[in-house]
Design a protein around this motif. Structure first.
Motif: not given
Length: 164
Positions: A109-110, A147-154, A156-157
């Motif tokens: 499901s993500g 948002l923090l982990f996907s945009n700042v730390f790059r 992927r979830f």
């Protein structure tokens, strides 16, 4: 004495789980390129070693205490009077099962879709009574983490059916 027996049992369990993690789980889950000094498995193995050493400390302390008291024997440690009451651990079992279910559901499901209901469940499970408040906090927290982990730390979830 009962506390030291529990420490001894806990220490044995921690050492056992650390060995399984170090020897089987980490090598099967993390691939490392050849010729790399510090690979992707370095920090997980380091953490597992530290946890295993802490478990060994618990085992040694428990054995030392029981030996000094003259009560170090297998029948005392495994005796009927020291059998763990499993009802006490029902909340722990529920928590672990819900975590495993969350990890399985998240793959399909993500991250966002699985994390919001899981966090609501955890907040209610650990004592909050207002479901509306738990829902708002869960949505805000999960979105902030995403948002923090996907945009700042790059990082992927797992992406769900909607692509996020």
């Amino acid at each position: 004495m009962e506390d030291k027996i529990r420490d001894l049992r806990s220490g044995i369990a921690i050492v056992f789980l650390s060995l399984i993690s170090y020897l089987w789980l980490i090598p099967n889950q993390i691939s490392v390129r050849k010729g790399v000094t510090i690979g992707a498995d370095y920090f997980p193995k380091l953490i597992v070693m530290i946890v295993g050493i802490c478990g060994m400390v618990l085992v040694i302390q428990g054995l030392t205490y029981l030996h000094k008291k003259g009560e170090l024997n297998l029948s005392n440690v495994l005796g009927i009077s020291n059998v763990t009451q499993l009802k006490k651990y029902l909340p722990h079992v529920i928590f672990l099962l819900s975590s495993v279910i969350y990890l399985i559901v998240m793959q399909y499901s993500g991250f966002i879709i699985a994390s919001i209901p899981f966090l609501i469940f955890l907040l209610l499970f650990f004592g909050h009574s207002k479901i509306a408040w738990c829902s708002v906090v869960s949505v805000i927290f999960v979105l902030a983490i995403y948002l923090l982990f996907s945009n700042v730390f790059r990082i992927r979830f797992p992406a769900g059916p909607f692509g996020f």
